[in-house]
Write an enzyme that holds these catalytic residues in place. Structure first.
Site, PDB file in Angstrom:
ATOM      1  N   LYS A   1       0.832  -1.090  -0.077  1.00  0.00           N
ATOM      2  CA  LYS A   1       0.072   0.169   0.061  1.00  0.00           C
ATOM      3  C   LYS A   1       0.732   1.086   0.013  1.00  0.00           C
ATOM      4  O   LYS A   1       0.492   2.333  -0.445  1.00  0.00           O
ATOM      5  CB  LYS A   1      -0.880  -0.058   1.221  1.00  0.00           C
ATOM      6  CG  LYS A   1      -0.282   0.065   2.581  1.00  0.00           C
ATOM      7  CD  LYS A   1      -0.221   1.466   3.082  1.00  0.00           C
ATOM      8  CE  LYS A   1       0.469   1.317   4.429  1.00  0.00           C
ATOM      9  NZ  LYS A   1       1.020   2.977   4.836  1.00  0.00           N
TER      10      LYS A   1
ATOM     11  N   THR B   1      -4.309   5.490   3.503  1.00  0.00           N
ATOM     12  CA  THR B   1      -2.833   6.164   2.938  1.00  0.00           C
ATOM     13  C   THR B   1      -3.077   6.897   1.520  1.00  0.00           C
ATOM     14  O   THR B   1      -2.383   7.320   1.296  1.00  0.00           O
ATOM     15  CB  THR B   1      -1.745   5.344   3.124  1.00  0.00           C
ATOM     16  OG1 THR B   1      -2.001   3.951   2.211  1.00  0.00           O
ATOM     17  CG2 THR B   1      -1.231   5.053   4.399  1.00  0.00           C
TER      18      THR B   1
END
Length: 330
Positions: A191, A248
C-alpha cells in the site's frame, strides 16, 4: 511467558515508536522506549515530549533509554525502525534476548537485495525469537492522542498473536489478531507504493474519479500479488490491506501520499520527500522485481517505480496506464 505480557520494549523513538509506547503504557504495561539517537533520547527523557509529536506528553510508565541492553528483559519487543535497517538492529538484539521472545515488526517494507519481508529477517537474524508483525490503518498522531484506531497483529503461533493483541489493547487502540503473517506484512508494504501513485494523481490535479479508479485498481494489484505470495484473500480485504490502503491514499498525513503529491506537482524524487522517510520509495523497485519473478502484472506499481527511478516522467507514466489494452475487470 506470553500468557501475560506486562513488560514491553519499543525500539525506535520516532513518531510511530513514541505513539506505540504511549499505547502500551495506556494499556497498563511497563514500557521501555529505546532511541538510537542520543540527542533525541535525551530530549525524550528530559522533556517527556517527542519532537515528532508536539503536545503529546510521555506517560510516566515509559522509561527512555539509549542503551539497547535496557530493552532485552522485555516480554515482547516492538521494532519500530525503518525496514532497511531492521537486519542490523535485530542482529545486535538477538544474543541479548530470552528464547521465544516475540519480536514485532512495525515497519512496512521489503528488504532491498534479499526481497525478504520483515518477519523473514527476524527469523533469520534471531532464530530463537518469535517473529510477529503489527500493521493497519493508523497515523502516529492519532494513536498517540488516543483516538480510536484498529490494527492487526499477526504471528504464525495464534496464541502469541492473541497475547500480543491483548497486551496492546488500550481501549481506543484495538488490535485484531491473525496467523496470516504474510498477508498482513504484504498489505502494509504494497500500500505504500500505491499511496505514492494516489499522491501523484492528487498532485497532478486529475480529480476524484481518477483517484477512486487508481485506488481500486491498485487494490486489485495488491490482491494478485498477495495470492501469488500465499496470503489469504480475507486478510487483504481487512485492516492491514484494504483498510490501510484507504487511509494512506487520500490524506497528506501519509508520507508516501505526500511524496506522490510532490512528484505530481513536478518535484524530483530526490527532493519530494522533504526530509521525511517514505518507505514506498524503497519498496517500489523491490516489489516490481518480486512481481516479475512471479509473472504478476502490477502496472500501477511499475509506473511508480519508473517515475522514482527517473525512467518515466509523470505524464508519460499516466499515459502508459491510460493506453493499456482494454480488458475485463478482474
Amino acid at each position: 511467558m506470553t500468557d501475560n505480557i506486562q513488560h514491553i520494549a519499543v525500539l525506535g523513538g520516532g513518531a510511530w515508536g513514541t505513539a506505540l509506547a504511549q499505547t502500551a503504557a495506556r494499556a497498563g504495561r511497563d514500557v521501555v522506549l529505546w532511541e538510537h539517537d542520543a540527542a533525541n533520547a535525551a530530549q525524550l527523557a528530559a522533556k517527556r515530549e517527542s519532537a515528532y509529536l508536539p503536545g503529546v506528553t510521555l506517560d510516566d510508565k515509559i522509561k527512555v533509554t539509549h542503551a539497547l541492553k535496557d530493552t532485552t528483559q522485555a516480554q515482547a519487543i516492538l521494532l519500530v525502525i525503518p525496514a532497511q535497517v531492521l537486519r542490523s538492529v535485530v542482529g545486535a538484539l538477538a544474543p541479548l534476548i530470552a528464547d521465544r521472545t516475540p519480536l514485532v515488526a512495525c515497519a512496512k517494507g521489503i528488504e532491498h537485495g534479499t526481497h525478504k519481508f520483515m518477519t523473514e529477517i527476524i527469523a533469520e537474524c534471531a532464530p530463537k525469537a518469535v517473529p510477529a508483525i503489527l500493521s493497519g490503518p493508523s497515523f502516529a498522531a492519532d494513536v498517540a492522542r488516543g483516538l480510536p484506531t484498529a490494527v492487526t497483529i499477526a504471528a504464525t503461533d495464534a496464541d502469541i498473536a492473541h497475547a500480543l493483541a491483548h497486551a496492546m489493547n488500550s481501549g481506543t487502540f484495538r488490535p485484531y489478531h491473525s496467523s496470516d503473517v504474510r498477508g498482513v506484512e504484504l498489505g502494509g508494504a504494497t500500500k505504500n507504493v500505491l499511496a505514492i501513485a494516489a499522491g501523484i494523481v492528487n498532485g497532478r490535479g486529475l480529480g476524484a474519479s481518477a483517484l477512486a479508479a487508481m485506488t481500486t485498481r491498485g487494490f486489485a494489484e495488491l490482491v494478485r500479488f498477495g495470492r501469488a505470495c500465499g496470503a489469504k484473500t480475507e486478510t487483504m480485504m481487512g485492516l492491514s490491506g484494504l483498510g490501510d490502503l484507504i487511509l494512506t491514499c487520500g490524506t497528506p498525513q501519509s508520507r508516501n501520499f505526500s511524496f506522490g503529491v510532490a512528484l505530481g506537482k513536478g518535484e524530483t524524487a530526490a527532493t519530494a520527500a522533504h526530509g521525511k522517510l517514505a518507505e514506498g520509495v524503497f519498496t517500489a523497485p523491490v516489489l516490481l522485481e518480486m512481481a516479475r519473478e512471479r509473472n504478476i502484472e502490477m502496472p500501477i506499481s511499475e509506473a511508480v517505480a519508473a517515475v522514482i527511478a527517473g525512467k518515466l516522467s509523470v505524464d508519460a507514466a499516466i499515459e502508459s496506464l491510460l493506453t493499456r489494452p482494454l480488458k475485463a475487470e478482474e
